[in-house]
Design an enzyme around this catalytic site. Structure first.
Site, PDB file in Angstrom:
ATOM      1  N   HIS A 102      -5.835  -1.438   5.880  1.00  0.00           N
ATOM      2  CA  HIS A 102      -6.003  -1.026   7.272  1.00  0.00           C
ATOM      3  C   HIS A 102      -6.916  -2.019   8.005  1.00  0.00           C
ATOM      4  CE1 HIS A 102      -3.822   2.531   6.254  1.00  0.00           C
ATOM      5  NE2 HIS A 102      -4.779   2.999   5.473  1.00  0.00           N
TER       6      HIS A 102
ATOM      7  N   TYR B 208      -4.693   7.722  -6.674  1.00  0.00           N
ATOM      8  CA  TYR B 208      -5.926   8.490  -6.836  1.00  0.00           C
ATOM      9  C   TYR B 208      -5.711   9.929  -7.292  1.00  0.00           C
ATOM     10  CZ  TYR B 208      -5.063   9.940  -1.918  1.00  0.00           C
ATOM     11  OH  TYR B 208      -4.523  10.412  -0.743  1.00  0.00           O
TER      12      TYR B 208
ATOM     13  N   HIS C 143      -9.560   0.897   0.903  1.00  0.00           N
ATOM     14  CA  HIS C 143      -9.412   1.362   2.284  1.00  0.00           C
ATOM     15  C   HIS C 143     -10.677   1.001   3.055  1.00  0.00           C
ATOM     16  CE1 HIS C 143      -6.871   4.920   0.604  1.00  0.00           C
ATOM     17  NE2 HIS C 143      -6.037   4.098   1.198  1.00  0.00           N
TER      18      HIS C 143
ATOM     19  N   ASP D  50       2.285   3.117   2.954  1.00  0.00           N
ATOM     20  CA  ASP D  50       1.177   4.070   2.890  1.00  0.00           C
ATOM     21  C   ASP D  50       1.646   5.502   2.667  1.00  0.00           C
ATOM     22  OD1 ASP D  50      -1.275   5.315   3.058  1.00  0.00           O
ATOM     23  OD2 ASP D  50      -1.827   4.480   4.984  1.00  0.00           O
TER      24      ASP D  50
ATOM     25  N   ARG E 205     -16.750   5.318   1.764  1.00  0.00           N
ATOM     26  CA  ARG E 205     -17.139   6.731   1.757  1.00  0.00           C
ATOM     27  C   ARG E 205     -17.154   7.286   0.349  1.00  0.00           C
ATOM     28  NH1 ARG E 205     -12.669   6.769   4.922  1.00  0.00           N
ATOM     29  NH2 ARG E 205     -11.683   8.363   3.621  1.00  0.00           N
TER      30      ARG E 205
ATOM     31  N   HIS F 289     -11.824   3.558  -3.637  1.00  0.00           N
ATOM     32  CA  HIS F 289     -11.080   4.223  -2.558  1.00  0.00           C
ATOM     33  C   HIS F 289     -11.549   3.773  -1.187  1.00  0.00           C
ATOM     34  CE1 HIS F 289     -10.257   7.425   0.401  1.00  0.00           C
ATOM     35  NE2 HIS F 289      -9.125   7.565  -0.260  1.00  0.00           N
TER      36      HIS F 289
ATOM     37  N   ARG G  81      -5.524  14.981   6.891  1.00  0.00           N
ATOM     38  CA  ARG G  81      -6.002  14.912   5.512  1.00  0.00           C
ATOM     39  C   ARG G  81      -6.152  16.294   4.900  1.00  0.00           C
ATOM     40  NH1 ARG G  81     -11.813  12.480   3.577  1.00  0.00           N
ATOM     41  NH2 ARG G  81     -12.471  14.423   4.544  1.00  0.00           N
TER      42      ARG G  81
ATOM     43  N   HIS H  33       0.890   5.568  -1.369  1.00  0.00           N
ATOM     44  CA  HIS H  33       0.490   6.788  -2.074  1.00  0.00           C
ATOM     45  C   HIS H  33       1.784   7.554  -2.307  1.00  0.00           C
ATOM     46  CE1 HIS H  33      -3.561   5.740  -0.904  1.00  0.00           C
ATOM     47  NE2 HIS H  33      -3.287   5.898   0.375  1.00  0.00           N
TER      48      HIS H  33
ATOM     49  N   HIS I  73       0.836  -1.206   0.000  1.00  0.00           N
ATOM     50  CA  HIS I  73       0.000   0.000   0.000  1.00  0.00           C
ATOM     51  C   HIS I  73       0.864   1.246   0.000  1.00  0.00           C
ATOM     52  CE1 HIS I  73      -3.720   2.157   0.306  1.00  0.00           C
ATOM     53  NE2 HIS I  73      -3.305   2.819   1.369  1.00  0.00           N
TER      54      HIS I  73
END
Length: 456
Positions: free
Chosen positions: A269, A122, A232, A320, A209, A206, A83, A59, A57
């Site tokens: 996670h 993303y 996620h 991550d 949510r 993603h 975030r 990003h 994982h």
């Protein structure tokens, strides 16, 4: 053309073996792994050899904000305050900059023992939220960084349509992430010609949510059935409560009610599970994608590792947000978090494997290989020629026998014990340095200077 390495000690599928000859072809695949071989002066030699670790994982762009968010706000800080800072940074990154940042990250990961990365990608659109002339432009740049550094990749274009449960509209800060199912499948198709032994392409809703159940099912059915799917899930207590409020189910419970989870899935996670979810996830064959350094950095919580292992669950590790690029640190945090939680020692083991370092390394390899959807994770013919040569001259490895090696690697000191790295049949790290380290670092420094100029 075939090249070779002779290892005095190599970690093979059945355990440590002595005097192992490893050969690989020009495509980067292992063609022969032969224990009990004779050394030859014509073949490169090593003392301790391990399979390279899978980072399930990542990003990549977040590597550039490591250490910049450790400033307390006026109220309690959490994933959600972090975030907001990450969004401001993501708003300005260009294709050239993400390539430079990813290359720096991959070079660092290779030096520390990762030979595969699953990129949960993303950041798709331009700085104004519009589509690039080639919608896969940003993903192609990450792929270019993988090719330049020698890192094995699984690219996972992300489905990101909503800001929260109930199909909330995206916020302006999320405009660069916006995709629907057809757009993600289009990016997957555009990346298809890049697929080879070093690069696979899957997809990733993603989160619950950001994508509806109907979208998730449509993406899963539209993706070729042998490709990996990541999501996620249940990372923070706030997300769990939002899911309960919206659908009356916990996140993993809700996903499993509507999607047939199997070994092609990686639930990233999955921190906050109840007993029923833990057992059901273990039975499904899906991989739990654990990222202990990021989960600790963000204050997320601790995964229920002991009951998951007891239920036969499969897990792997990822870096991550890249506050660390070391698999050793991920594995150490994974075990030490459980020791603090349970107030006992040596939590991660089975009856068959009581050496905690060995269990963690091999379990993370198995889970990571499944999550990557690539022929990695083991030193055997037909797998990728991905391996680590440890620094046998380091005092931590002086005089140890095979049974002690991974215990020393994972739990002793902070020096990086990886000396050389072979990835896809290519020596990419020699004597602890990436073969293109200086040029990669130069481009990274310039990218950061340019980003600071527009974000400060």
């Amino acid at each position: 053309m075939t090249t070779a390495l002779f290892a005095r000690h190599a970690l093979l599928p059945g355990g440590w073996q002595r005097d192992v000859l490893l050969e690989w072809d020009a495509h980067g695949d292992l063609t022969r792994v032969a224990p009990g071989a004779a050394a030859s002066s014509e073949v490169r030699q090593a003392h301790y050899v391990l399979p390279g670790m899978v980072n399930l994982h990542s990003h990549a762009f977040q590597r550039a904000i490591g250490g910049l968010t450790e400033i307390a706000g006026d109220g309690p800080d959490s994933f959600w305050t972090w975030r907001d800072l990450m969004y401001r940074f993501a708003a300005r990154i260009t294709p050239e900059q993400i390539e430079a940042i990813a290359a720096q990250l991959f070079a660092e990961c290779l030096r520390h023992g990762y030979t595969s990365v699953c990129e949960f990608h993303y950041l798709q659109r331009d700085v104004d939220g519009g589509s690039y002339a080639r919608p896969a432009e940003m993903a192609e740049r990450v792929a270019a960084a993988g090719a330049a550094t020698g890192m094995g990749l699984t690219l996972l274009p992300v489905l990101y349509s909503h800001a929260g449960f109930g199909e909330q509209p995206l916020k302006p800060a999320q405009a660069r992430f916006r995709t629907n199912v057809d757009e993600v499948l289009g990016i997957v198709e555009a990346l298809g010609p890049l697929r080879n032994g070093q690069l696979e392409v899957g997809a990733a809703p993603h989160s619950l949510r950001a994508a509806t159940i109907d979208q998730i099912r449509a993406l899963a059915s539209g993706l070729p059935p042998d490709r990996p799917l990541h999501i996620h899930i249940a990372e923070q207590q706030g997300e769990v409560q939002q899911c309960l409020d919206h659908v009356g189910r916990r996140p993993v419970e809700y996903l499993m009610d509507h999607v047939a989870l199997d070994a092609r899935w990686c639930l990233v996670h999955a921190t906050h599970l109840d007993e029923a979810e833990t057992a059901a996830l273990a039975r499904s064959g899906a991989v739990a994608g654990l990222c202990p350094t990021t989960e600790a950095n963000l204050g997320d919580g601790l995964f229920p590792l002991a009951p998951f292992i007891e239920a036969g669950g499969r897990f792997g590790i990822g870096s991550d947000s890249h506050v660390s690029q070391s698999p050793v640190e991920e594995l150490r945090w994974l075990e030490y978090g459980q020791r603090l939680l349970h107030q006992q020692r040596n939590v991660a083991h089975t009856r068959a494997q009581r050496h905690v370092g060995d269990y963690l390394w091999r379990a993370a390899l198995e889970g990571g290989a499944h999550a990557a959807g690539r022929r990695v994770g083991l030193l055997e013919a037909g797998r990728r020629a991905d391996l680590l040569v440890l620094d046998d001259a380091h005092p931590n490895l002086d005089g140890v026998n095979e049974a002690e090696v991974l215990g020393r690697v994972v739990f002793c000191g902070n020096d990086n014990l990886v000396r050389d790295v072979l990835c896809g049949g290519r020596w990419v790290v020699e004597d602890g340095r990436h073969v293109a380290q200086e040029e990669i670092a130069r481009r990274y420094r310039q990218a950061l200077r340019d980003l600071r100029a527009v974000t400060s």
